[in-house]
Write a protein that holds these residues in place. Sequence first.
Motif, PDB file in Angstrom:
ATOM      1  N   UNK A 481       0.867  -1.177   0.000  1.00 44.61           N
ATOM      2  CA  UNK A 481       0.000   0.000   0.000  1.00 44.61           C
ATOM      3  C   UNK A 481       0.904   1.227   0.000  1.00 44.61           C
ATOM      4  N   UNK A 482       0.870   1.974  -1.093  1.00 42.73           N
ATOM      5  CA  UNK A 482       1.826   3.057  -1.300  1.00 42.73           C
ATOM      6  C   UNK A 482       1.113   4.403  -1.205  1.00 42.73           C
ATOM      7  N   UNK A 483       1.254   5.057  -0.049  1.00 45.65           N
ATOM      8  CA  UNK A 483       0.680   6.391   0.165  1.00 45.65           C
ATOM      9  C   UNK A 483      -0.820   6.437  -0.086  1.00 45.65           C
ATOM     10  N   UNK A 484      -1.547   5.390   0.307  1.00 47.67           N
ATOM     11  CA  UNK A 484      -2.999   5.451   0.148  1.00 47.67           C
ATOM     12  C   UNK A 484      -3.550   6.545   1.045  1.00 47.67           C
ATOM     13  N   UNK A 485      -4.654   7.143   0.606  1.00 44.02           N
ATOM     14  CA  UNK A 485      -5.321   8.139   1.437  1.00 44.02           C
ATOM     15  C   UNK A 485      -4.814   9.541   1.245  1.00 44.02           C
ATOM     16  N   UNK A 486      -4.310   9.882   0.043  1.00 47.32           N
ATOM     17  CA  UNK A 486      -3.802  11.235  -0.140  1.00 47.32           C
ATOM     18  C   UNK A 486      -4.922  12.249  -0.371  1.00 47.32           C
ATOM     19  N   UNK A 487      -6.166  11.840  -0.101  1.00 48.71           N
ATOM     20  CA  UNK A 487      -7.216  12.852  -0.001  1.00 48.71           C
ATOM     21  C   UNK A 487      -7.135  13.541   1.353  1.00 48.71           C
ATOM     22  N   UNK A 488      -6.373  12.983   2.304  1.00 48.96           N
ATOM     23  CA  UNK A 488      -6.239  13.562   3.635  1.00 48.96           C
ATOM     24  C   UNK A 488      -7.308  13.053   4.575  1.00 48.96           C
ATOM     25  N   UNK A 489      -7.107  13.201   5.884  1.00 51.50           N
ATOM     26  CA  UNK A 489      -8.099  12.787   6.870  1.00 51.50           C
ATOM     27  C   UNK A 489      -7.935  11.340   7.293  1.00 51.50           C
ATOM     28  N   UNK A 490      -8.976  10.771   7.928  1.00 51.29           N
ATOM     29  CA  UNK A 490      -8.894   9.400   8.463  1.00 51.29           C
ATOM     30  C   UNK A 490      -9.099   8.354   7.368  1.00 51.29           C
ATOM     31  N   UNK A 491      -8.087   8.148   6.557  1.00 49.71           N
ATOM     32  CA  UNK A 491      -8.157   7.226   5.429  1.00 49.71           C
ATOM     33  C   UNK A 491      -7.138   6.115   5.666  1.00 49.71           C
ATOM     34  N   UNK A 492      -7.541   4.861   5.417  1.00 48.55           N
ATOM     35  CA  UNK A 492      -6.752   3.714   5.853  1.00 48.55           C
ATOM     36  C   UNK A 492      -6.473   2.744   4.703  1.00 48.55           C
ATOM     37  N   UNK A 493      -5.365   2.003   4.786  1.00 49.95           N
ATOM     38  CA  UNK A 493      -5.169   0.893   3.857  1.00 49.95           C
ATOM     39  C   UNK A 493      -6.333  -0.089   3.885  1.00 49.95           C
ATOM     40  N   UNK A 494      -6.884  -0.317   5.082  1.00 48.55           N
ATOM     41  CA  UNK A 494      -8.056  -1.183   5.217  1.00 48.55           C
ATOM     42  C   UNK A 494      -9.081  -0.527   6.119  1.00 48.55           C
ATOM     43  N   UNK A 495     -10.287  -0.347   5.601  1.00 47.48           N
ATOM     44  CA  UNK A 495     -11.438   0.056   6.408  1.00 47.48           C
ATOM     45  C   UNK A 495     -12.503  -1.022   6.253  1.00 47.48           C
ATOM     46  N   UNK A 496     -12.927  -1.611   7.372  1.00 47.77           N
ATOM     47  CA  UNK A 496     -13.987  -2.626   7.358  1.00 47.77           C
ATOM     48  C   UNK A 496     -15.094  -2.154   8.288  1.00 47.77           C
ATOM     49  N   UNK A 497     -16.215  -1.733   7.710  1.00 52.14           N
ATOM     50  CA  UNK A 497     -17.300  -1.198   8.515  1.00 52.14           C
ATOM     51  C   UNK A 497     -18.551  -1.037   7.666  1.00 52.14           C
ATOM     52  N   UNK A 498     -19.718  -1.441   8.188  1.00 53.10           N
ATOM     53  CA  UNK A 498     -20.956  -1.090   7.473  1.00 53.10           C
ATOM     54  C   UNK A 498     -21.168   0.414   7.536  1.00 53.10           C
ATOM     55  N   UNK A 499     -21.833   0.944   6.525  1.00 57.33           N
ATOM     56  CA  UNK A 499     -22.161   2.361   6.487  1.00 57.33           C
ATOM     57  C   UNK A 499     -23.555   2.533   7.067  1.00 57.33           C
ATOM     58  N   UNK A 500     -23.640   3.176   8.217  1.00 55.91           N
ATOM     59  CA  UNK A 500     -24.919   3.372   8.892  1.00 55.91           C
ATOM     60  C   UNK A 500     -25.286   4.851   8.878  1.00 55.91           C
ATOM     61  N   UNK A 501     -26.585   5.144   8.730  1.00 53.31           N
ATOM     62  CA  UNK A 501     -27.026   6.532   8.837  1.00 53.31           C
ATOM     63  C   UNK A 501     -27.611   6.777  10.222  1.00 53.31           C
ATOM     64  N   UNK A 502     -28.185   7.950  10.411  1.00 53.64           N
ATOM     65  CA  UNK A 502     -28.638   8.343  11.748  1.00 53.64           C
ATOM     66  C   UNK A 502     -29.838   7.538  12.240  1.00 53.64           C
ATOM     67  N   UNK A 503     -30.545   6.851  11.343  1.00 51.00           N
ATOM     68  CA  UNK A 503     -31.697   6.044  11.761  1.00 51.00           C
ATOM     69  C   UNK A 503     -31.322   4.588  12.022  1.00 51.00           C
ATOM     70  N   UNK A 504     -30.072   4.224  11.773  1.00 52.84           N
ATOM     71  CA  UNK A 504     -29.638   2.843  11.928  1.00 52.84           C
ATOM     72  C   UNK A 504     -28.684   2.706  13.107  1.00 52.84           C
ATOM     73  N   UNK A 505     -28.585   1.502  13.629  1.00 50.56           N
ATOM     74  CA  UNK A 505     -27.699   1.263  14.761  1.00 50.56           C
ATOM     75  C   UNK A 505     -27.245  -0.192  14.760  1.00 50.56           C
ATOM     76  N   UNK A 506     -26.220  -0.474  15.576  1.00 51.64           N
ATOM     77  CA  UNK A 506     -25.721  -1.830  15.689  1.00 51.64           C
ATOM     78  C   UNK A 506     -26.771  -2.735  16.316  1.00 51.64           C
TER      79      UNK A 506
END
Length: 604
Positions: A481-506
Amino acid sequence: MRCIVTTLLALSVSTTFANQTIDVADHGIVPGTDCTFAVNRLIESVADQDAVTLRFAAGQYDFYPENAVERHRAVSNHDNSLKRIAFPLFGHQNVTIDGGGAVFMFHGRISPLVLAQCTNITLKNFTIDWQRSFHDELPVIASNPDDGSFVVEIDPKRYPHTIKNGNLLSDKYDWQDRMGSNIVFDPKTNAPIFNTRDYSINFSAPYTASHAGENAVKISSRVRKSPPPVGSVLISYGTHPTSRLCPAIHLDQANQTRIQNVTIHAAGGMGVIAERCDDVDLDGLVVTSNQDRIVSTRADATHFIGCRGTIHLQNCLFEHMLDDGINVHGAYVKVVEYLGDRQFLCEISHFQQWGLVFSKPGDRIALLSRTTVLPFFETKVTETRILNERRLLVTLAEVPDQMPEGPLSMENLTWYPDLVMKNNTIRENRARGALITTKGKVLLQDNVIASQMHGILIEGDNNKWYESGGVQDITITGNTFDNVGFEGGPVYPLLASPLLNETQHMGEGHFHRNIRFTDNTIRSFSGHLVQARSVTGLTISGNRLEFSKDYPAVTDFPAVDLEYCDNVTIRDNDAVGFDRTLVVETSDDCSSVSVGPNSGLDRP
């Protein structure tokens, strides 16, 4: 000229056919002419033949929409429309298109290759390009942060434009595009500029375009933070619903498809889009810009929705796209109403999935809550009735004794593929390297990923794109993984997570499981490694993080960020060159998290 070839190798079974090779020049298909009508007729003439190779010679073959066959096509993650098609393969079997090194040059809104309900098709040895790209590349030659204005240089031959009532219009083959979605690239890296979001331009708000000299236009517009800097290149790629009409290769309910040594320089959509396909093999597929452009495809290099069997990618290069390298997922459909007697009125959830073949009798289906995005019941489909491109009636073999309260969805469990990705490179593109959301067995090994956003995103959401598929078994090993995330901010080589909105929860249970991120090399200006949420069974081990000075350092976020995760092991990782110890952060709802031993990485 005709010859007999005795062996044709299918993906999953080895079968011998008598293969007729047709020299397309014998049918008037030669370089330097409009080949569209002749190719259409030749393909139609071999529809009932078994085992045919259409062989081209090297040279440029041109394809125009005026004489192309036209059909209404629903194309997932694109905009449905009447489409003119250069290579319309419908119901064909055992066909090889061998380009012999040819360039297939397209003009206007035309779909190069459509493979619908085909079996055992091979595409090889050719290049796809457009004479006039679907996007515009406008070098910035002046920039004024005080008033947000900037000046772009416009090549009148490659990117002809018209200014009308203060609006800048892009002149295409036989239509004009308004300025719309845009991104700023760095010509030194052929990739989006660092923190490119800071320079995004809102062309939907009032703006003014005016002449600023020969082949120069001044744009006064609302920008996010600052106008694009001098030396950068503004990439403008149109507005919905006309910016995703022409993928290069569309696979629709096609089985045993091989794409070998094919190069795609441009597309008015994705490079390859495959839906409800069984077994797809990509070997040596290259998606890249040509020598005169920075950007390649308008959207993903490759995209697979609702497929099964095995998707196999090896020795591929994907770069300079305006979206992801690969996306593999299923689809959630909304349950509009339970009608009783095991029958459900359903709706295709995302407008760019309308027309999707969601289910057929015999498919295994999960019912799930749209609030927790977790399944609660599994059964089979006995009937699917299509009402229109948006709605369908699905009858199930069984239903729960009591239907739960709240909004519900369906997920097709039968159509999830295994995925093998080896020795591929994905780089210098907008968005992610790979989106992997499939319940099949997944191996990503010995790849190079250098994307603007997350390197690998394992997501799934039931509220925005409605891309389904909590992973069950995924190994990510030996990759760089070579300099991934050059958009800046909390960007990772690996992100594993469902995308939840404000009406959803675990809910009670985890969305993803059994993820192994091992023995990878990460060159990083941020020290980011893994972010995970709602995962059980996560191993992060043997990875090496090396500090990179290629972009400004980002130090605001932890190297490993865990929320609602269980059974996690983080050990034998090595971080070198950073001026700080990289941090592992876990939320209070995590359990069974083992950290250490590691070098340069620990809990605070």
